[in-house]
Scaffold this active site. Sequence first.
Site, PDB file in Angstrom:
ATOM      1  CB  SER A 143      -0.885   0.009   1.245  1.00 20.03           C
ATOM      2  OG  SER A 143      -1.498   1.283   1.400  1.00 20.03           O
ATOM      3  CE1 TYR A 156      -3.527   0.514   5.255  1.00 24.24           C
ATOM      4  CE2 TYR A 156      -4.489  -1.666   5.455  1.00 24.24           C
ATOM      5  CZ  TYR A 156      -4.085  -0.610   4.684  1.00 24.24           C
ATOM      6  OH  TYR A 156      -4.212  -0.672   3.318  1.00 24.24           O
ATOM      7  CE  LYS A 160      -2.328  -3.622   3.268  1.00 22.74           C
ATOM      8  NZ  LYS A 160      -2.546  -4.813   2.407  1.00 22.74           N
TER       9      LYS A 160
HETATM   10  C1  RM4 Z   1      -4.752   2.615   1.973  1.00 20.63           C
HETATM   11  C2  RM4 Z   1      -4.851   4.136   2.105  1.00 20.63           C
HETATM   12  C3  RM4 Z   1      -6.279   4.567   1.864  1.00 20.63           C
HETATM   13  C4  RM4 Z   1      -7.218   3.806   2.792  1.00 20.63           C
HETATM   14  C5  RM4 Z   1      -6.980   2.313   2.642  1.00 20.63           C
HETATM   15  C6  RM4 Z   1      -7.815   1.521   3.618  1.00 20.63           C
HETATM   16  O1  RM4 Z   1      -3.464   2.191   2.285  1.00 20.63           O
HETATM   17  O2  RM4 Z   1      -4.490   4.482   3.427  1.00 20.63           O
HETATM   18  O3  RM4 Z   1      -6.411   5.976   2.056  1.00 20.63           O
HETATM   19  O4  RM4 Z   1      -8.562   4.137   2.461  1.00 20.63           O
HETATM   20  O5  RM4 Z   1      -5.633   2.013   2.896  1.00 20.63           O
END
Ligand code: RM4
Length: 253
Positions: A143, A156, A160
């Site tokens: 991510s 989170y 990632k």
């Molecule tokens: C991504 C990013 C986005 C979020 C998703 C859940 O890495 O942070 O903005 O909506 O995650």
Amino acid sequence: MLLDGKTVLVTGASAGIGRATAIGAARQGADVAINYLGDPSGALSAVAEIEALGRRAIAIAGDVADEAVAKDFIARATQALGKLDVLVSNAGICPFHSFLDMPAELFERTMRVNLHGAFYMTQAAANQMVAQGHGGAIVAISSISALVGGEFQSHYTPTKAGVHSLMQSAAIALGRHGIRCNSIMPGCVETDINREDLSDPQKRSYMTHRIPLARLGAPEDMVGPILFLSSDLAAYVTGAALLVDGGLFVNLQ
Ligand code: RM4
């Protein structure tokens, strides 16, 4: 056909990026195995779409946080489809929560699904690929959050970053076996894991205005980059990461 004659396994593929990737791989000639958790309807409808394309497909339930699930999924999928060429490690959660009062169980669950799950699936797939002796490709959905933080994502974002680092180390360990390992780094892509967060008009507007391409990502926007890294077009690409974020990461001002 980028993936003609290949078999592609996708985790977390009942919805979102995983489901779009599974169907996209079939459109490029692959047979597909889908891992999912919970409601089977999304996975089964994806199987139906893939079979309508003339490709084989199987849906197998399992919680990727459980190490045994990875070995079971890889074994059953490989038995059903005959071999394993590509793993797309996609399953992930992002239960937005403030940092100071984040419950340990929420932190643990996010770690176990996103990072432990990616590790177990990567290891099980790699062992199958090594046993087959003809290489393969592993693509992990990391991510933009591997590179930057989020106030409500302190559980989170480390996962990632860890997923990307896992691909770097696995690329070194597996290169001698002809197995490539790479990360995709989606930006703000609207899926089930952030639909509630993006239902806030102010948050949605803020994120959209930060993106040079002026729109949030869709799961279908991730499919081409994922299939590129899965295919022989990326034959000399391993240990790499590809940002797919509409320019979000670079847009400071
Ligand atoms: C991504 C990013 C986005 C979020 C998703 C859940 O890495 O942070 O903005 O909506 O995650």
